[in-house]
Design a protein around this motif. Structure first.
Motif, PDB file in Angstrom:
ATOM      1  N   GLU A 217       0.842  -1.202   0.000  1.00 22.94           N
ATOM      2  CA  GLU A 217       0.000   0.000   0.000  1.00 22.94           C
ATOM      3  C   GLU A 217       0.876   1.250   0.000  1.00 22.94           C
ATOM      4  O   GLU A 217       2.062   1.177   0.306  1.00 22.94           O
ATOM      5  CB  GLU A 217      -0.948  -0.017   1.205  1.00 22.94           C
ATOM      6  CG  GLU A 217      -0.231  -0.060   2.538  1.00 22.94           C
ATOM      7  CD  GLU A 217      -1.196  -0.264   3.711  1.00 22.94           C
ATOM      8  OE1 GLU A 217      -2.178  -1.002   3.578  1.00 22.94           O
ATOM      9  OE2 GLU A 217      -0.934   0.345   4.765  1.00 22.94           O
ATOM     10  N   PRO A 218       0.299   2.416  -0.385  1.00 21.33           N
ATOM     11  CA  PRO A 218       1.115   3.623  -0.526  1.00 21.33           C
ATOM     12  C   PRO A 218       1.752   4.060   0.798  1.00 21.33           C
ATOM     13  O   PRO A 218       1.138   3.981   1.855  1.00 21.33           O
ATOM     14  CB  PRO A 218       0.113   4.667  -1.000  1.00 21.33           C
ATOM     15  CG  PRO A 218      -1.009   3.885  -1.602  1.00 21.33           C
ATOM     16  CD  PRO A 218      -1.094   2.630  -0.811  1.00 21.33           C
ATOM     17  N   LEU A 219       2.996   4.521   0.709  1.00 21.95           N
ATOM     18  CA  LEU A 219       3.737   4.989   1.875  1.00 21.95           C
ATOM     19  C   LEU A 219       3.805   6.506   1.840  1.00 21.95           C
ATOM     20  O   LEU A 219       4.394   7.081   0.924  1.00 21.95           O
ATOM     21  CB  LEU A 219       5.164   4.439   1.845  1.00 21.95           C
ATOM     22  CG  LEU A 219       5.328   2.922   1.990  1.00 21.95           C
ATOM     23  CD1 LEU A 219       6.776   2.516   1.747  1.00 21.95           C
ATOM     24  CD2 LEU A 219       4.866   2.481   3.364  1.00 21.95           C
TER      25      LEU A 219
ATOM     26  N   GLN B  63      10.441   4.039  -1.287  1.00 18.79           N
ATOM     27  CA  GLN B  63       9.655   3.413  -2.338  1.00 18.79           C
ATOM     28  C   GLN B  63       8.202   3.840  -2.145  1.00 18.79           C
ATOM     29  O   GLN B  63       7.768   4.038  -1.015  1.00 18.79           O
ATOM     30  CB  GLN B  63       9.806   1.886  -2.338  1.00 18.79           C
ATOM     31  CG  GLN B  63       9.392   1.171  -1.068  1.00 18.79           C
ATOM     32  CD  GLN B  63      10.531   1.039  -0.080  1.00 18.79           C
ATOM     33  OE1 GLN B  63      11.338   1.947   0.074  1.00 18.79           O
ATOM     34  NE2 GLN B  63      10.606  -0.089   0.585  1.00 18.79           N
ATOM     35  N   THR B  64       7.460   3.975  -3.259  1.00 15.93           N
ATOM     36  CA  THR B  64       6.110   4.527  -3.148  1.00 15.93           C
ATOM     37  C   THR B  64       5.124   3.557  -2.506  1.00 15.93           C
ATOM     38  O   THR B  64       4.121   3.983  -1.950  1.00 15.93           O
ATOM     39  CB  THR B  64       5.583   4.935  -4.534  1.00 15.93           C
ATOM     40  OG1 THR B  64       5.708   3.795  -5.397  1.00 15.93           O
ATOM     41  CG2 THR B  64       6.369   6.093  -5.105  1.00 15.93           C
ATOM     42  N   LEU B  65       5.388   2.240  -2.637  1.00 16.98           N
ATOM     43  CA  LEU B  65       4.499   1.237  -2.044  1.00 16.98           C
ATOM     44  C   LEU B  65       5.301   0.320  -1.136  1.00 16.98           C
ATOM     45  O   LEU B  65       6.469   0.042  -1.408  1.00 16.98           O
ATOM     46  CB  LEU B  65       3.834   0.370  -3.127  1.00 16.98           C
ATOM     47  CG  LEU B  65       3.038   1.042  -4.230  1.00 16.98           C
ATOM     48  CD1 LEU B  65       2.432  -0.017  -5.142  1.00 16.98           C
ATOM     49  CD2 LEU B  65       1.941   1.920  -3.672  1.00 16.98           C
TER      50      LEU B  65
ATOM     51  N   ALA C 160      -3.209   1.735  -4.839  1.00 14.00           N
ATOM     52  CA  ALA C 160      -2.510   0.448  -4.783  1.00 14.00           C
ATOM     53  C   ALA C 160      -3.583  -0.649  -4.871  1.00 14.00           C
ATOM     54  O   ALA C 160      -4.663  -0.389  -5.387  1.00 14.00           O
ATOM     55  CB  ALA C 160      -1.673   0.349  -3.532  1.00 14.00           C
TER      56      ALA C 160
ATOM     57  N   THR D 105      -6.149  -0.048  -1.630  1.00 15.50           N
ATOM     58  CA  THR D 105      -6.057   1.214  -0.890  1.00 15.50           C
ATOM     59  C   THR D 105      -5.778   2.357  -1.856  1.00 15.50           C
ATOM     60  O   THR D 105      -5.312   2.139  -2.980  1.00 15.50           O
ATOM     61  CB  THR D 105      -4.894   1.171   0.125  1.00 15.50           C
ATOM     62  OG1 THR D 105      -3.712   0.735  -0.558  1.00 15.50           O
ATOM     63  CG2 THR D 105      -5.190   0.244   1.280  1.00 15.50           C
TER      64      THR D 105
ATOM     65  N   LEU E 109      -4.080   6.431  -1.392  1.00 13.19           N
ATOM     66  CA  LEU E 109      -3.563   7.470  -0.499  1.00 13.19           C
ATOM     67  C   LEU E 109      -3.934   8.831  -1.075  1.00 13.19           C
ATOM     68  O   LEU E 109      -3.690   9.091  -2.246  1.00 13.19           O
ATOM     69  CB  LEU E 109      -2.040   7.354  -0.381  1.00 13.19           C
ATOM     70  CG  LEU E 109      -1.369   8.332   0.581  1.00 13.19           C
ATOM     71  CD1 LEU E 109      -1.571   7.898   2.028  1.00 13.19           C
ATOM     72  CD2 LEU E 109       0.125   8.454   0.290  1.00 13.19           C
TER      73      LEU E 109
ATOM     74  N   PHE F 211       6.913   0.962  -6.067  1.00 14.38           N
ATOM     75  CA  PHE F 211       8.160   0.400  -5.600  1.00 14.38           C
ATOM     76  C   PHE F 211       9.323   1.047  -6.346  1.00 14.38           C
ATOM     77  O   PHE F 211      10.169   1.681  -5.765  1.00 14.38           O
ATOM     78  CB  PHE F 211       8.190  -1.131  -5.717  1.00 14.38           C
ATOM     79  CG  PHE F 211       9.460  -1.706  -5.176  1.00 14.38           C
ATOM     80  CD1 PHE F 211       9.701  -1.711  -3.818  1.00 14.38           C
ATOM     81  CD2 PHE F 211      10.441  -2.194  -6.030  1.00 14.38           C
ATOM     82  CE1 PHE F 211      10.888  -2.205  -3.311  1.00 14.38           C
ATOM     83  CE2 PHE F 211      11.636  -2.686  -5.537  1.00 14.38           C
ATOM     84  CZ  PHE F 211      11.862  -2.689  -4.176  1.00 14.38           C
TER      85      PHE F 211
END
Lengths: 312, 235
Positions: free
Chosen positions: A238-240, A261-263, B55, B58, B60, B140
């Motif tokens: 999931e998005p960070l 990293q985006t996820l 994602a 989910t 954001l 990623f």
């Protein structure tokens, strides 16, 4: 580079120096991370001292060693960590702007206090924009002098303008200078999978000290301490968001920073107050770290004040 | 199969972000929905909402904390989630076919995967290339696309010891997913083959060959056919 170009010649690249601006935004959904200065507060001060726009590009000098020769006449500003900067061999204290001219040698030594210095120049450094930003992100191969995400190299030339008239050198009042010495408390806003962690894990987080680990980098600050119990959730990635605190199976928290990293698929406790992450960027590995809770309202109030102050 | 949207729950994600969660199950209607929701939110509320990142289950939403309070944003999102149609759009995205050389030096784990699954190598290739995969998420690394769902017979846990080095272009599987490594990197997935696709090119438009909600199909080819394909792409 032509003879007439004005700017700064890289004589020695030093440990790790990067062109940065406010960051690369709007492409996270494709996996492109943000980049930007790790200590955004110090970077904002450098641009403020020069009356630059808040997103003007500057150099983030990590751990020192960078040596530049000036090939122009302009005003520069140095903020952030004190990396024992000398100009023509003469020591220069940070948190001020000053005049340089052709032939001057700027040399960053080893850190005296703090870890990252910001070198701004009147009007910013002129490097190509990639996806709307000059921010260097090595992992994404984007930004920097050639646009391919490389750190500064010996022989690189950083173009910048000429300032024909002498401006007035300025200094930041002492009360605004952050103190980078000693242990650091990180304020955490509970969020994400906070409820999946046990009460005793939260208590442990608030009570025990951690140490900033040597494996920390621009992607994330790794902490080490007595391991936390991370819940087994079998999550999808999931998005960070910035400053999210991941706890992988080994129980050692990682604070996700500018080049994250985006996820990601590890359970998260919440997010650190960004202002504390800026201070964290100035700590060297081995620094003692503690956590304390903070509510969203208080955290947002502090961030609004910061954003307003710098016109961000 | 019904296409009712899973209930949304909201989680705090720092001073300027909120995470909306749509259950914990893969749902083939979610990628297209989340992609459309992203466009909708960015178009409708450009002054409040700055970034939207989807994602698997989910999304954001990053916002400007000076423009709006978290609680008000949640109310706004609850309304906007209803404005985007949730339907079986799994067949709507574009379909991109990728040529793959399976096995041998290009797919060092093909034999082990066949053994672990109790199948012949040919059966593994046929299963892997015999269906379309949806792009569930990108992230990623730039352009890295998470593809699902892998046929049940091919689902294996990750390698117990990840490889230090996986070549760029490696077509790999793990659990219910398959993906192509965009760069040489460490990795713990089972490598079945190789495809020379460029996942991200900031100079190109669009920058990625597929988007969330699109579909990918792998096509088994010989080394010669792959070379011909590469030449064709270069033209």
């Amino acid at each position: 580079m032509s003879q007439s170009a004005t700017g700064f010649q890289v004589i020695r690249k030093g440990f790790f120096s990067l062109v940065q601006d406010a960051g690369r935004f709007g492409y996270e959904h494709l996996g492109v991370t943000n980049g930007g200065p790790m200590d955004a507060m110090a970077a904002s001060w450098a641009n403020r001292l020069l009356d630059n726009s808040a997103d003007a590009s500057l150099i983030e000098v990590t751990a020192g060693g960078l040596e530049l020769e000036v090939r122009t006449q302009t005003m520069i500003a140095v903020t952030g960590g004190d990396l024992n900067l000398t100009v023509n061999g003469k020591p220069q204290a940070p948190w001020r702007s000053f005049w340089v001219s052709t032939g001057d040698r700027l040399r960053f030594g080893t850190p005296r206090l703090g870890f990252r210095a910001y070198l701004g120049v009147q009007g910013g450094f002129q490097v190509p924009e990639v996806l709307g930003s000059m921010a260097t992100v090595k992992r994404d191969k984007l930004g920097g002098v050639c646009g391919r995400g490389e750190a500064l190299q010996d022989g690189d030339f950083l173009a910048s303008g000429i300032l024909p008239e002498e401006g007035i050198a300025r200094q930041i009042p002492e009360r605004f200078m952050p103190d980078y010495s000693g242990p650091l408390t990180l304020h955490i806003i509970p969020g994400y999978q906070q409820h999946a962690f046990s009460k005793s894990t939260w208590q442990q987080l608030m009570q025990q000290p951690f140490e900033l680990d040597t494996r920390s980098d621009r992607m994330g600050a790794r902490l080490s301490g007595s391991p936390l119990q991370s819940p087994t959730l079998g999550m999808y990635s999931e998005p960070l968001s910035y400053a999210a605190v991941q706890v992988p199976a080994d129980g050692q928290p990682i604070i996700m920073l500018n080049d994250r990293q985006t996820l990601g698929g590890y359970p998260k406790l919440g997010n650190i107050l960004p202002l504390d992450c800026f201070a964290l960027a100035q700590r060297q590995p081995g620094t003692r770290i503690r956590f304390a809770p903070i509510g969203l309202m208080t955290a947002q109030q502090q961030m609004r004040r910061y954003l307003r102050f710098f016109g961000l | 199969m019904s296409f009712k949207r899973p209930d949304a729950t909201f989680e705090l994600a720092g001073v300027n972000a909120i995470l909306v969660r749509f259950g914990n199950q893969l749902n083939s209607a979610l990628p297209a929905y989340l992609s459309a929701l992203r466009d909708h939110l960015l178009t409708r509320h450009p002054s409040i909402i700055s970034q939207v990142v989807p994602a698997y289950t989910t999304i954001l939403v990053e916002y400007d904390p000076r423009q709006c309070r978290m609680y008000d944003l949640q109310l706004l999102l609850e309304r906007e989630l209803e404005m985007v149609a949730f339907e079986n759009t799994a067949q709507c995205g574009k379909l991109v076919e990728l040529p793959v050389v399976y096995g041998g030096e290009h797919g060092p784990d093909l034999t082990a995967v066949a053994d672990a699954c109790g199948l012949s190598e040919q059966a593994v290739i046929e299963l892997h290339s015999g269906q379309d995969y949806q792009v569930y998420a990108q992230g990623f690394a730039p352009g890295f696309s998470y593809l699902a769902e892998l046929p049940e017979q091919l689902r294996l846990p990750r390698l117990s010891t990840p490889r230090q080095k996986v070549a760029a272009g490696s077509v790999a599987i793990a659990e219910q997913q398959t993906a192509v490594y965009p760069y040489e990197s460490p990795g713990g997935w089972h490598i079945l083959g190789y495809t020379p696709i460029t996942w991200f090119d900031p100079q190109a438009s669009p920058m990625t060959p597929v988007e969330v909600g699109d579909r990918v199909r792998f096509k088994a080819v010989t080394v010669q056919q792959l070379d011909a394909w590469v030449k064709e792409q270069a033209r």
